[in-house]
Motif scaffolding. Structure first.
Motif, PDB file in Angstrom:
ATOM      1  N   ARG A 107       0.461  -0.978   0.274  1.00  0.00           N
ATOM      2  CA  ARG A 107       0.105   0.528   0.394  1.00  0.00           C
ATOM      3  C   ARG A 107       1.006   0.993   0.244  1.00  0.00           C
ATOM      4  NH1 ARG A 107      -2.857   3.222   3.640  1.00  0.00           N
ATOM      5  NH2 ARG A 107      -4.729   3.731   3.673  1.00  0.00           N
ATOM      6  N   GLY A 157      -9.490  -2.149  -9.474  1.00  0.00           N
ATOM      7  CA  GLY A 157      -9.241  -0.385  -8.592  1.00  0.00           C
ATOM      8  C   GLY A 157      -9.129   0.938  -9.528  1.00  0.00           C
ATOM      9  N   ASN A 173      -6.911   2.202  -2.437  1.00  0.00           N
ATOM     10  CA  ASN A 173      -7.909   1.472  -1.101  1.00  0.00           C
ATOM     11  C   ASN A 173      -8.977   0.142  -1.479  1.00  0.00           C
ATOM     12  OD1 ASN A 173      -6.091   2.909   0.587  1.00  0.00           O
ATOM     13  ND2 ASN A 173      -8.050   4.673   0.285  1.00  0.00           N
ATOM     14  N   LEU A 174      -9.204   0.687  -2.780  1.00  0.00           N
ATOM     15  CA  LEU A 174     -10.148  -0.626  -4.164  1.00  0.00           C
ATOM     16  C   LEU A 174      -9.086  -1.395  -3.544  1.00  0.00           C
ATOM     17  CD1 LEU A 174     -11.599   1.733  -6.332  1.00  0.00           C
ATOM     18  CD2 LEU A 174     -12.580   0.821  -4.344  1.00  0.00           C
ATOM     19  N   ASN A 175      -8.795  -1.299  -4.334  1.00  0.00           N
ATOM     20  CA  ASN A 175      -7.255  -3.324  -4.983  1.00  0.00           C
ATOM     21  C   ASN A 175      -6.978  -4.219  -4.114  1.00  0.00           C
ATOM     22  OD1 ASN A 175      -3.800  -2.675  -5.723  1.00  0.00           O
ATOM     23  ND2 ASN A 175      -5.214  -4.664  -6.100  1.00  0.00           N
ATOM     24  N   LEU A 176      -7.086  -3.586  -1.987  1.00  0.00           N
ATOM     25  CA  LEU A 176      -6.351  -4.454  -1.171  1.00  0.00           C
ATOM     26  C   LEU A 176      -8.130  -5.231  -0.749  1.00  0.00           C
ATOM     27  CD1 LEU A 176      -3.934  -2.480   0.354  1.00  0.00           C
ATOM     28  CD2 LEU A 176      -3.513  -4.256  -0.828  1.00  0.00           C
ATOM     29  N   GLN A 177      -9.599  -4.583  -1.255  1.00  0.00           N
ATOM     30  CA  GLN A 177     -10.480  -5.486  -1.288  1.00  0.00           C
ATOM     31  C   GLN A 177     -10.737  -6.550  -1.391  1.00  0.00           C
ATOM     32  OE1 GLN A 177     -14.017  -2.333   0.444  1.00  0.00           O
ATOM     33  NE2 GLN A 177     -12.181  -0.959   0.070  1.00  0.00           N
ATOM     34  N   ILE A 178     -10.365  -6.092  -3.173  1.00  0.00           N
ATOM     35  CA  ILE A 178     -10.494  -7.252  -4.053  1.00  0.00           C
ATOM     36  C   ILE A 178     -10.449  -8.919  -4.101  1.00  0.00           C
ATOM     37  CG2 ILE A 178     -10.930  -7.936  -6.765  1.00  0.00           C
ATOM     38  CD1 ILE A 178     -10.324  -4.268  -7.017  1.00  0.00           C
ATOM     39  N   LYS A 179     -11.257  -9.148  -4.144  1.00  0.00           N
ATOM     40  CA  LYS A 179     -11.171 -11.064  -3.764  1.00  0.00           C
ATOM     41  C   LYS A 179     -10.836 -11.793  -4.798  1.00  0.00           C
ATOM     42  CE  LYS A 179     -15.133 -11.037  -1.580  1.00  0.00           C
ATOM     43  NZ  LYS A 179     -16.075  -9.657  -1.280  1.00  0.00           N
ATOM     44  N   ASN A 199     -16.887  -6.165  -6.252  1.00  0.00           N
ATOM     45  CA  ASN A 199     -16.755  -6.852  -5.462  1.00  0.00           C
ATOM     46  C   ASN A 199     -17.612  -7.918  -5.131  1.00  0.00           C
ATOM     47  OD1 ASN A 199     -13.697  -8.312  -4.537  1.00  0.00           O
ATOM     48  ND2 ASN A 199     -14.527  -7.041  -2.263  1.00  0.00           N
ATOM     49  N   TYR A 215      -8.473 -13.228  -0.352  1.00  0.00           N
ATOM     50  CA  TYR A 215      -7.933 -12.490  -0.962  1.00  0.00           C
ATOM     51  C   TYR A 215      -6.153 -11.995  -1.732  1.00  0.00           C
ATOM     52  CZ  TYR A 215     -11.535 -10.782   1.356  1.00  0.00           C
ATOM     53  OH  TYR A 215     -13.035  -9.901   1.882  1.00  0.00           O
TER      54      TYR A 215
END
Length: 216
Positions: A107, A157, A173-179, A199, A215
């Motif tokens: 990040r 993201g 911030n979006l990238n790290l949420q994506i399963k 997502n 993840y």
């Protein structure tokens, strides 16, 4: 209105010598995503992937008929290269030894890249954003009403952040949420391009499917 579904590739081989290979779990995730779309009567008229093995194999495991096209703009940014450029004297030991440290470093490194604070990266942030936009335009340059794209977390993201006209840091911030094998849906018509769903993993919404979620 036409639909674009962008799917993140299934789980790759985190920590292995060659990350760009789907794990057995990644293959099962990809098959589950394809099976759910077929049950929902959603069949793509066109498929586009990046050129990375994990993206191509995810599309293959999903089992749809259209022969996938490829666009390199859908490839993930090269985190390894960014780390080498940020830490030219070698990585801190914990970066590869601890998952939390790894993703915190990821990040922070991307934020530094976006601010132009990393010397001599393999590509600039502006070049990355430009090629993602070129890939999006390529996927939408079609008469198809249902387009399936297989890409990676950073690209997805960025597509979402750009569609919302959000500041650059929101990409990460979006990238790290994506399963893995999650679906992000856009609607498009002419110059209109809007986010409909982010997502989403309906194929994991059962006790058996929940065991497929990952993840990284």
């Amino acid at each position: 209105m036409a639909e674009l579904i962008v799917i993140r590739h299934g789980q790759a081989s985190f920590g292995a010598e060659n990350y760009d290979v789907l794990s057995d779990l990644g293959r099962a995730q990809s098959r589950a995503a394809g099976e759910w779309l077929r049950r929902a009567q959603w069949h793509p008229d066109r498929i586009v992937t990046g050129t990375l093995e994990r993206q191509i194999d995810t599309a293959s495991e999903m089992g749809f008929d259209p022969v996938p096209e490829q666009h390199p703009g859908l490839n993930e940014y090269d985190f390894g290269n960014l780390l080498e450029a940020r830490f030219p004297e070698g990585l801190p030991e914990l970066v590869n030894a601890d998952r939390k440290v790894h993703f915190r470093t990821l990040r922070e490194t991307v934020f530094a890249w976006q601010r132009g604070e990393i010397d001599n990266p393999y590509e600039s942030w502006e070049q990355f954003a430009t090629r993602v936009e070129a890939a999006r335009a390529f996927a939408l340059d079609t008469t198809a009403k249902r387009v399936l794209v297989v890409s990676s977390g950073g690209v997805i993201g960025q597509m979402v952040a750009a569609s919302l006209q959000a500041p650059a840091e929101h990409m990460m911030n979006l990238n790290l949420q994506i399963k893995n094998a999650a679906m992000t849906r856009f609607m498009f018509s002419g110059s209109l391009f809007s986010l409909n769903e982010f997502n989403s993993t309906p194929h994991y919404a059962t006790p058996e499917g929940a065991n497929l979620m990952s993840y990284s």
